[in-house]
Scaffold this motif. Structure first.
Motif, PDB file in Angstrom:
ATOM      1  N   ILE A  21      43.963  54.740  23.324  1.00 31.53           N
ATOM      2  CA  ILE A  21      43.576  55.379  22.057  1.00 31.53           C
ATOM      3  C   ILE A  21      42.223  54.847  21.592  1.00 31.53           C
ATOM      4  O   ILE A  21      41.379  55.605  21.108  1.00 31.53           O
ATOM      5  CB  ILE A  21      44.659  55.159  20.988  1.00 31.53           C
ATOM      6  N   GLY A  22      41.998  53.549  21.755  1.00 31.62           N
ATOM      7  CA  GLY A  22      40.708  52.963  21.386  1.00 31.62           C
ATOM      8  C   GLY A  22      39.559  53.551  22.188  1.00 31.62           C
ATOM      9  O   GLY A  22      38.491  53.840  21.642  1.00 31.62           O
ATOM     10  N   LEU A  23      39.767  53.724  23.490  1.00 32.52           N
ATOM     11  CA  LEU A  23      38.721  54.317  24.330  1.00 32.52           C
ATOM     12  C   LEU A  23      38.428  55.757  23.914  1.00 32.52           C
ATOM     13  O   LEU A  23      37.271  56.168  23.840  1.00 32.52           O
ATOM     14  CB  LEU A  23      39.147  54.266  25.804  1.00 32.52           C
ATOM     15  N   VAL A  24      39.478  56.511  23.646  1.00 33.28           N
ATOM     16  CA  VAL A  24      39.293  57.907  23.222  1.00 33.28           C
ATOM     17  C   VAL A  24      38.593  57.958  21.861  1.00 33.28           C
ATOM     18  O   VAL A  24      37.679  58.760  21.652  1.00 33.28           O
ATOM     19  CB  VAL A  24      40.654  58.638  23.176  1.00 33.28           C
ATOM     20  N   ALA A  25      39.002  57.099  20.947  1.00 30.02           N
ATOM     21  CA  ALA A  25      38.415  57.096  19.601  1.00 30.02           C
ATOM     22  C   ALA A  25      36.948  56.654  19.632  1.00 30.02           C
ATOM     23  O   ALA A  25      36.152  57.117  18.806  1.00 30.02           O
ATOM     24  CB  ALA A  25      39.219  56.185  18.678  1.00 30.02           C
ATOM     25  N   MET A  26      36.595  55.778  20.578  1.00 29.43           N
ATOM     26  CA  MET A  26      35.188  55.366  20.690  1.00 29.43           C
ATOM     27  C   MET A  26      34.318  56.527  21.165  1.00 29.43           C
ATOM     28  O   MET A  26      33.178  56.674  20.726  1.00 29.43           O
ATOM     29  CB  MET A  26      35.051  54.200  21.681  1.00 29.43           C
ATOM     30  N   ARG A  27      34.857  57.335  22.051  1.00 29.58           N
ATOM     31  CA  ARG A  27      34.082  58.459  22.592  1.00 29.58           C
ATOM     32  C   ARG A  27      33.984  59.624  21.613  1.00 29.58           C
ATOM     33  O   ARG A  27      33.098  60.454  21.725  1.00 29.58           O
ATOM     34  CB  ARG A  27      34.701  58.946  23.897  1.00 29.58           C
ATOM     35  N   ARG A  28      34.914  59.694  20.690  1.00 30.89           N
ATOM     36  CA  ARG A  28      34.938  60.789  19.723  1.00 30.89           C
ATOM     37  C   ARG A  28      35.002  60.227  18.302  1.00 30.89           C
ATOM     38  O   ARG A  28      36.064  60.199  17.691  1.00 30.89           O
ATOM     39  CB  ARG A  28      36.140  61.675  19.977  1.00 30.89           C
ATOM     40  N   PRO A  29      33.874  59.770  17.766  1.00 28.68           N
ATOM     41  CA  PRO A  29      33.877  59.166  16.430  1.00 28.68           C
ATOM     42  C   PRO A  29      34.318  60.127  15.326  1.00 28.68           C
ATOM     43  O   PRO A  29      34.808  59.686  14.290  1.00 28.68           O
ATOM     44  CB  PRO A  29      32.431  58.729  16.213  1.00 28.68           C
ATOM     45  N   ASP A  30      34.180  61.425  15.552  1.00 28.59           N
ATOM     46  CA  ASP A  30      34.598  62.379  14.528  1.00 28.59           C
ATOM     47  C   ASP A  30      36.119  62.362  14.327  1.00 28.59           C
ATOM     48  O   ASP A  30      36.607  62.769  13.279  1.00 28.59           O
ATOM     49  CB  ASP A  30      34.115  63.792  14.879  1.00 28.59           C
ATOM     50  N   TRP A  31      36.883  61.861  15.293  1.00 26.11           N
ATOM     51  CA  TRP A  31      38.340  61.769  15.159  1.00 26.11           C
ATOM     52  C   TRP A  31      38.747  60.730  14.126  1.00 26.11           C
ATOM     53  O   TRP A  31      39.881  60.714  13.674  1.00 26.11           O
ATOM     54  CB  TRP A  31      38.981  61.453  16.492  1.00 26.11           C
ATOM     55  N   GLN A  32      37.818  59.884  13.723  1.00 26.92           N
ATOM     56  CA  GLN A  32      38.106  58.871  12.707  1.00 26.92           C
ATOM     57  C   GLN A  32      38.389  59.520  11.347  1.00 26.92           C
ATOM     58  O   GLN A  32      38.983  58.903  10.482  1.00 26.92           O
ATOM     59  CB  GLN A  32      36.914  57.931  12.547  1.00 26.92           C
ATOM     60  N   GLN A  33      37.943  60.758  11.193  1.00 29.05           N
ATOM     61  CA  GLN A  33      38.102  61.453   9.921  1.00 29.05           C
ATOM     62  C   GLN A  33      39.388  62.258   9.828  1.00 29.05           C
ATOM     63  O   GLN A  33      39.612  62.959   8.844  1.00 29.05           O
ATOM     64  CB  GLN A  33      36.895  62.382   9.686  1.00 29.05           C
ATOM     65  N   PHE A  34      40.236  62.197  10.849  1.00 28.42           N
ATOM     66  CA  PHE A  34      41.514  62.913  10.811  1.00 28.42           C
ATOM     67  C   PHE A  34      42.375  62.381   9.677  1.00 28.42           C
ATOM     68  O   PHE A  34      42.165  61.276   9.182  1.00 28.42           O
ATOM     69  CB  PHE A  34      42.265  62.754  12.124  1.00 28.42           C
ATOM     70  N   ALA A  35      43.356  63.161   9.267  1.00 26.25           N
ATOM     71  CA  ALA A  35      44.265  62.739   8.197  1.00 26.25           C
ATOM     72  C   ALA A  35      45.011  61.459   8.586  1.00 26.25           C
ATOM     73  O   ALA A  35      45.264  60.598   7.749  1.00 26.25           O
ATOM     74  CB  ALA A  35      45.258  63.848   7.880  1.00 26.25           C
ATOM     75  N   VAL A  36      45.342  61.338   9.865  1.00 23.90           N
ATOM     76  CA  VAL A  36      45.966  60.113  10.374  1.00 23.90           C
ATOM     77  C   VAL A  36      44.950  59.458  11.303  1.00 23.90           C
ATOM     78  O   VAL A  36      44.647  59.990  12.369  1.00 23.90           O
ATOM     79  CB  VAL A  36      47.271  60.429  11.148  1.00 23.90           C
ATOM     80  N   PRO A  37      44.398  58.312  10.920  1.00 30.40           N
ATOM     81  CA  PRO A  37      43.356  57.680  11.724  1.00 30.40           C
ATOM     82  C   PRO A  37      43.907  57.162  13.053  1.00 30.40           C
ATOM     83  O   PRO A  37      45.109  56.889  13.173  1.00 30.40           O
ATOM     84  CB  PRO A  37      42.868  56.527  10.846  1.00 30.40           C
ATOM     85  N   PRO A  38      43.048  57.015  14.059  1.00 27.57           N
ATOM     86  CA  PRO A  38      43.494  56.568  15.382  1.00 27.57           C
ATOM     87  C   PRO A  38      44.239  55.227  15.366  1.00 27.57           C
ATOM     88  O   PRO A  38      45.095  55.006  16.214  1.00 27.57           O
ATOM     89  CB  PRO A  38      42.201  56.460  16.184  1.00 27.57           C
TER      90      PRO A  38
END
Length: 89
Positions: A21-38
């Motif tokens: 999940i950390g690797l995916v979240a690093m590659r897609r910083p826009d996912w940090q803004q989801f309602a449920v954070p990584p």
């Protein structure tokens, strides 16, 4: 004290999910803004694995998980995700 295999596999699987999940979240910083954070996604992985192990424990094929097992796995995975995102940014 040794932990049964099912409990060790649960902890290891949730911690590895934190790395993924950390690797995916690093590659897609826009996912940090989801309602449920990584950093909270390991809860979902934990839930699925907990349901599987709980069913196996009911059948006598595995030992039930303790709250300590769940705490260590989910907190560890959440910290891994948080650290990877913070250091990768």
């Amino acid at each position: 004290m040794t932990l049964p295999r099912s409990r060790l596999l649960y902890i290891a699987a949730v911690l590895v999910s934190g790395i993924v999940i950390g690797l995916v979240a690093m590659r897609r910083p826009d996912w940090q803004q989801f309602a449920v954070p990584p950093a909270a996604w390991p809860f979902a992985v934990s839930l699925v694995l907990d349901l599987v192990i709980g069913r196996m424990a009911a059948q006598g094929r595995a030992e039930p998980l303790t709250m300590g097992d769940r705490f260590v796995a989910v907190l560890g995975a959440g910290l891994i995700v948080t650290a990877m995102v913070a250091l990768g940014a």
